[in-house]
Design a protein around this motif. Structure first.
Motif, PDB file in Angstrom:
ATOM      1  N   ASP A   1     -11.181 -11.546   3.919  1.00  0.00           N
ATOM      2  CA  ASP A   1     -12.028 -11.623   2.733  1.00  0.00           C
ATOM      3  C   ASP A   1     -12.915 -12.862   2.712  1.00  0.00           C
ATOM      4  O   ASP A   1     -13.630 -13.093   1.734  1.00  0.00           O
TER       5      ASP A   1
ATOM      6  N   ARG B   1       1.301  -9.095  -6.373  1.00  0.00           N
ATOM      7  CA  ARG B   1       1.662  -9.555  -5.027  1.00  0.00           C
ATOM      8  C   ARG B   1       2.789 -10.580  -5.086  1.00  0.00           C
ATOM      9  O   ARG B   1       3.741 -10.537  -4.292  1.00  0.00           O
TER      10      ARG B   1
ATOM     11  N   ARG C   1      -3.978  -4.336   4.180  1.00  0.00           N
ATOM     12  CA  ARG C   1      -5.022  -3.626   3.424  1.00  0.00           C
ATOM     13  C   ARG C   1      -4.459  -3.062   2.122  1.00  0.00           C
ATOM     14  O   ARG C   1      -5.111  -3.115   1.077  1.00  0.00           O
ATOM     15  N   GLU C   2      -3.257  -2.536   2.180  1.00  0.00           N
ATOM     16  CA  GLU C   2      -2.604  -2.003   0.985  1.00  0.00           C
ATOM     17  C   GLU C   2      -2.194  -3.130   0.034  1.00  0.00           C
ATOM     18  O   GLU C   2      -2.411  -3.053  -1.177  1.00  0.00           O
ATOM     19  N   TYR C   3      -1.618  -4.188   0.583  1.00  0.00           N
ATOM     20  CA  TYR C   3      -1.086  -5.296  -0.219  1.00  0.00           C
ATOM     21  C   TYR C   3      -2.183  -5.959  -1.047  1.00  0.00           C
ATOM     22  O   TYR C   3      -1.993  -6.258  -2.230  1.00  0.00           O
ATOM     23  N   PHE C   4      -3.350  -6.161  -0.442  1.00  0.00           N
ATOM     24  CA  PHE C   4      -4.410  -6.895  -1.134  1.00  0.00           C
ATOM     25  C   PHE C   4      -5.251  -6.015  -2.066  1.00  0.00           C
ATOM     26  O   PHE C   4      -6.227  -6.502  -2.639  1.00  0.00           O
ATOM     27  N   THR C   5      -4.857  -4.755  -2.233  1.00  0.00           N
ATOM     28  CA  THR C   5      -5.475  -3.962  -3.309  1.00  0.00           C
ATOM     29  C   THR C   5      -4.819  -4.272  -4.648  1.00  0.00           C
ATOM     30  O   THR C   5      -5.344  -3.905  -5.699  1.00  0.00           O
ATOM     31  N   LYS C   6      -3.676  -4.949  -4.631  1.00  0.00           N
ATOM     32  CA  LYS C   6      -2.924  -5.255  -5.844  1.00  0.00           C
ATOM     33  C   LYS C   6      -3.370  -6.600  -6.417  1.00  0.00           C
ATOM     34  O   LYS C   6      -3.958  -7.422  -5.715  1.00  0.00           O
ATOM     35  N   SER C   7      -3.077  -6.828  -7.693  1.00  0.00           N
ATOM     36  CA  SER C   7      -3.420  -8.099  -8.325  1.00  0.00           C
ATOM     37  C   SER C   7      -2.544  -9.210  -7.746  1.00  0.00           C
ATOM     38  O   SER C   7      -1.477  -8.942  -7.175  1.00  0.00           O
TER      39      SER C   7
ATOM     40  N   LYS D   1      -2.650  -2.434   8.407  1.00  0.00           N
ATOM     41  CA  LYS D   1      -2.525  -1.430   7.350  1.00  0.00           C
ATOM     42  C   LYS D   1      -1.728  -1.961   6.167  1.00  0.00           C
ATOM     43  O   LYS D   1      -2.086  -1.722   5.006  1.00  0.00           O
TER      44      LYS D   1
END
Length: 450
Positions: A383, A354, A344-350, A341
């Motif tokens: 990914d 990060r 998933r949240e971390y890699f929504t950011k640029s 979880k």
């Protein structure tokens, strides 16, 4: 016609190839990527700077990995494990030494009881037939999260156990069955081995990166490895197997599949695989983990008596952080695991966001020296099209008792490799090597008797 075709040039596929090559059995390897390694991926950023984006550690009990290092003359060195570790809980950062952080006495006793209970239960599991345990149905009916919820009586205990096990399994604990967790622990010797650096699975790293080992393994037969070859369809006709891609069709007598389970589900089989095989493949999901690296001129934290290890609750995107500096300490490298979880949240950011998030955490932990990194890099196998996740495939509730060892069983002349096909060191590179060698040995015996 080839005697054998191997799908996948990760450690499992190349281990199978090595054994076949030594036995003078003709083979070809088909790899969808443009590189070796699979879930091992060493990224070279310059002549003297490399980062292990995939698997990177070996430890006691991983006998084949150490034997391969000796065979190919590769040096390995101990992960830095001296000084103070950090615990980031409730937005407070505390120092501690050793494996267990300082907690209130009730939480410490509870933590000890929970870990010992998991160890005791795991010891009773059969690696060959975990579904035959007298309590297999009971263990497979509930998730690891349910077990933790029932047995952890304090919030601090639950947080510590959860972040440790999330790091071990690379998943949310509700995504795997208790039976699978116990099997996985037994497969890697014991829980202490899986968690620890000292005498544990994180003890050693290979000088030059893990990918240097597989490159040396593959060197004698590199011409038999065909890159950028994506297999789409597999047809079994009598004693002949046809392997088809967009622009190729090859035939063989034996096929070894050495790719992650979710990728197997994308292949079209004719005739179809058995019902049990199809259903277990559909149920196995991959762990989710991101590896985040901050590179400095030197490992400055060591001078201040810090190990570089930090462990955090959900206020941080990183369950754990380790010192991943090279042996010569030409650079100082801190690597953070962001899992499930949190990943998933971390890699929504640029990427810039990060970088700033990780830098902020490291400044909080190690002071202003952490504010001036040389660079930041991160990577997640989730990914990558030809991995779909890491470290390994995970069994949800009901999978072991419902489908047993259907995943690793041969189907006709098709054999399965990959770390998920190994009962020993399941989920680790050692398991991948063992599964590849086992599949090749089955081929060798059939070839010898034909």
């Amino acid at each position: 016609m080839q005697e054998v075709i191997i799908i996948g040039a990760g450690f499992s596929g190349i281990s199978a190839s090595k054994k076949l090559n030594q036995a003078n059995i003709p083979f070809l390897v088909l790899e969808a990527r443009d590189r070796l390694g699979g879930r091992v991926y060493t990224k070279k950023l310059s002549e003297d700077l490399y980062l292990d984006f995939g698997g990177q550690w070996i430890g006691p009990g991983q006998d084949r990995m150490y034997e391969l290092c000796r065979e190919f003359g590769l040096e390995y060195y101990e992960t830095y494990d001296q000084g103070n570790n950090l615990l980031d809980f409730g937005k407070k950062v505390r120092k501690f030494k050793g494996l267990i952080p300082k907690l209130d006495i009730v939480s410490l006793i509870n933590l000890d009881l929970v870990l010992k209970k998991l160890e005791r239960m795991a010891k009773s599991i059969s690696l060959e037939e975990p579904w035959n345990h007298p309590k297999a149905m009971e263990y497979d009916r509930i998730s690891l999260a349910e077990f933790i919820s029932v047995n952890c009586k304090t919030i601090s205990c639950k947080k510590i156990v959860s972040l440790a096990l999330e790091t071990v399994f690379a998943s949310e604990l509700n995504e795997i069955s208790l039976l699978h967790a116990l099997f996985y622990i037994k497969s890697g010797r014991d829980l202490n081995t899986l968690i620890n650096i000292k005498d544990g699975a994180q003890l050693h790293r290979i000088v030059g990166g893990m990918q240097s080992l597989i490159e040396k393994m593959a060197a004698p037969f590199h011409d038999k490895i065909h890159f950028n070859r994506t297999v789409k369809k597999i047809l079994q006709e009598n004693e002949v197997i046809k392997v088809k891609g967009e622009d190729f069709e090859l035939t063989c007598k034996k096929l070894i599949i050495a790719i992650p389970p979710p990728l197997v589900s994308k292949l079209e089989f004719e005739p179809m695989l058995s019902g049990k095989k199809r259903q277990i493949i559909d149920r196995i999901s991959m762990g989710q983990v991101g590896k985040c690296f901050m590179v400095y001129k030197k490992p400055f934290w060591r001078e201040n008596d810090f190990s570089g290890q930090a462990f955090a609750d959900a206020n941080s995107p990183f369950q754990s952080i380790f010192d991943c500096s090279p042996k010569d300490t030409k650079y100082g490298i801190l690597m953070g695991f962001t899992i499930a979880k949190r990943a998933r949240e971390y890699f929504t950011k640029s990427k810039e966001e990060r970088k700033n998030i990780m830098k902020g955490k490291l400044i909080q932990y190690y002071g202003n020296e952490a504010a001036e990194p040389l660079l930041y890099e991160d990577f997640t196998m989730t990914d990558e099209a030809w991995s779909r996740g890491c470290y390994a495939g995970l069994y949800p509730t009901g999978a072991w008792t419902g489908f047993q060892n259907a995943y690793s069983k041969a189907e006709g002349n098709i054999l399965w490799a990959g770390t998920e096909a190994s009962p020993i060191w399941f989920g680790y590179i050692e398991g991948a090597v063992r599964a590849g060698e086992s599949a090749a040995e089955s081929v060798r015996l059939a070839y010898k008797n034909s």
